[in-house]
Design an enzyme around this catalytic site. Structure first.
Site, PDB file in Angstrom:
ATOM      1  N   ARG A 115       0.894  -1.259   0.113  1.00 23.30           N
ATOM      2  CA  ARG A 115      -0.029   0.000  -0.007  1.00 23.30           C
ATOM      3  C   ARG A 115       0.878   1.154   0.228  1.00 23.30           C
ATOM      4  O   ARG A 115       0.800   2.306  -0.631  1.00 23.30           O
ATOM      5  CB  ARG A 115      -0.879  -0.048   1.308  1.00 23.30           C
TER       6      ARG A 115
ATOM      7  N   TYR B 197     -13.941  10.586  -1.733  1.00 26.39           N
ATOM      8  CA  TYR B 197     -12.893  10.271  -2.943  1.00 26.39           C
ATOM      9  C   TYR B 197     -13.119  11.098  -4.116  1.00 26.39           C
ATOM     10  O   TYR B 197     -12.296  11.084  -4.901  1.00 26.39           O
ATOM     11  CB  TYR B 197     -13.326   8.624  -3.478  1.00 26.39           C
TER      12      TYR B 197
END
Length: 421
Positions: free
Chosen positions: A90, A244
């Site tokens: 990640r 987002y």
């Protein structure tokens, strides 16, 4: 009832356990199996899970195993919450795209594609083993990128529904602002996973009064601060976008911002080290407050509600899930996976009708759906050219020079996880 959680060694898991314990009348679990190859983490999380169940008087049994086939044997539902490559992968997803002037994020843009390429083959292998063990089991996917992963599962013929906590987070926030219970709030939630808009907030159900204008008028400043978007933008749009959407609506601003601080993955990795120390304390018998900073708010409640409805229990009639479009949004293919309100029951999820979508949102959804088509093709078949095409199609990339540079970096940083590379 038996449930299995694949990725059960995650530091998220105590949040899920707490929900299972508190909502045991909604979802009466007799056995909960936590499955994870990382036995050191698994035993810490499993120990805390047993103590949480015991403290709250849950009669169910919590077991742990690194044997996937044994863990899912006889399970009525399997929840997927895995992270291929862990926080280290990640961290790379969130950093190398910045070298090309693009957003570094783990679920969208170039980083999101990298995660999809690592994840889809692993999830499909797990799903096939679940189907062999119990073809009637439901698969609830919480593994990002949820839209692409859920589409892979559905296209392979699995009984799967995707789940995200964005909608339930908005539902809880709006309920608090309105002074009502969350059950009183029905969202007109439309889009793709991590690309959604609240176009209406209704009291009492799908046909209830739309109080979104009231929320924007009275709480617009708070919502804007939460989303880190200008109040003026919310007023002009007249909707509440997912946070987002900031990656799309303020791309260059976000890139500059991300370049000035440690990655979110680095922050989470440090948090996880602290959480695992806490989980090892034999006196700890509840989820620690630090877990709230880890992310995934209300994840457990959404998961319990969905599992209960799919298994014929007492879940809500309407829930926001990720499932096939099937004509719900006429500007998208039937086999696109959308995130909308759906009627959920033993037979699965059926999207509710959606009002015509403003072209401002429909255009971006169609663009990202095309990217997801190409991303899934790259995840299933591999190849540098397929990766390049997916990146070129993504609206957060979109230029061939960026796509070339990002393709090289993606492959270099993920070679160990890509069988074709």
């Amino acid at each position: 009832m038996k449930l299995a959680v694949v990725g059960g060694g995650s530091t998220y898991t105590p949040e899920l356990i707490d929900g299972f314990a508190r909502l045991r009348d909604t979802l009466p679990i007799e056995e909960l199996v936590l499955v994870d190859p990382a036995l050191d983490r698994l035993e810490l999380v499993g120990g805390l899970a047993r103590r949480i169940f015991a403290k709250q008087g849950h009669p169910g049994r919590v077991t742990t195993t690194d044997d996937l086939d044994a863990g899912v044997e006889g399970a009525d539902a399997v929840l997927l919450q895995l992270r291929v490559g862990g926080q280290a992968a990640r961290n790379e997803d969130e950093t190398w795209p910045l070298e090309c002037g693009c957003v570094g994020q783990e679920t969208t843009g170039a980083g999101g594609l990298a995660k999809a390429l690592r994840t889809v083959p692993v999830v499909l292998d797990i799903a096939e083993r679940v189907r062999r063990a119990n073809p009637d089991a439901w698969i609830i996917d919480f593994t990002n990128p949820v839209g692409i992963v859920t589409r892979a599962l559905l296209q392979a013929g699995h009984k799967a529904v995707g789940l995200c906590n964005v909608a339930i987070g908005f539902q809880r926030k709006f309920a608090g602002m309105l002074g009502v219970t969350p059950a009183d709030v029905h969202l007109d939630h439309v889009g793709l996973n991590h690309l959604t808009w609240e176009t209406g907030v209704r009291l009492g159900g799908p046909e209830g009064e739309n109080v979104l204008p009231k929320l924007l008028a009275e709480h617009g400043d708070t919502l804007a601060d939460t989303l880190r978007m200008p109040r003026d933008i919310l007023d002009r749009l007249g909707v509440v976008p997912s946070y987002y959407l900031r990656y799309f609506y303020a791309h260059d601003e976000v890139v500059r911002e991300l370049g000035t601080k440690p990655s979110r993955a680095a922050e989470v990795a440090e948090m996880e080290r602290e959480l695992l120390k806490m989980y090892g304390d034999p006196e700890l018998d509840e989820k620690p407050a630090l877990l709230a900073k880890r992310g995934g708010a209300y994840y457990s409640e959404a998961a319990v509600d969905l599992a209960a409805s799919l298994l014929g229990g007492g879940g809500s009639m309407y829930q926001v899930v990720n499932t096939y479009n099937r004509g719900t949004l006429p500007f998208l293919p039937d086999d696109a996976v959308i995130e909308v309100q759906a009627s959920v029951g033993h037979a699965g999820a059926t999207p509710l009708p959606v009002a015509p979508v403003d072209p401002l949102y429909a255009g971006l959804m169609a663009n990202v759906t095309a990217y997801e088509d190409l991303a899934l093709e790259a995840a299933l078949r591999g190849g540098r050219e397929r990766v390049f095409r997916a990146l070129l199609a993504h609206p957060l990339v979109g230029q061939y020079a960026y796509a070339e540079g990002l393709t090289d970096r993606l492959i270099a940083h993920n070679r160990e996880h890509l069988a074709w590379a």
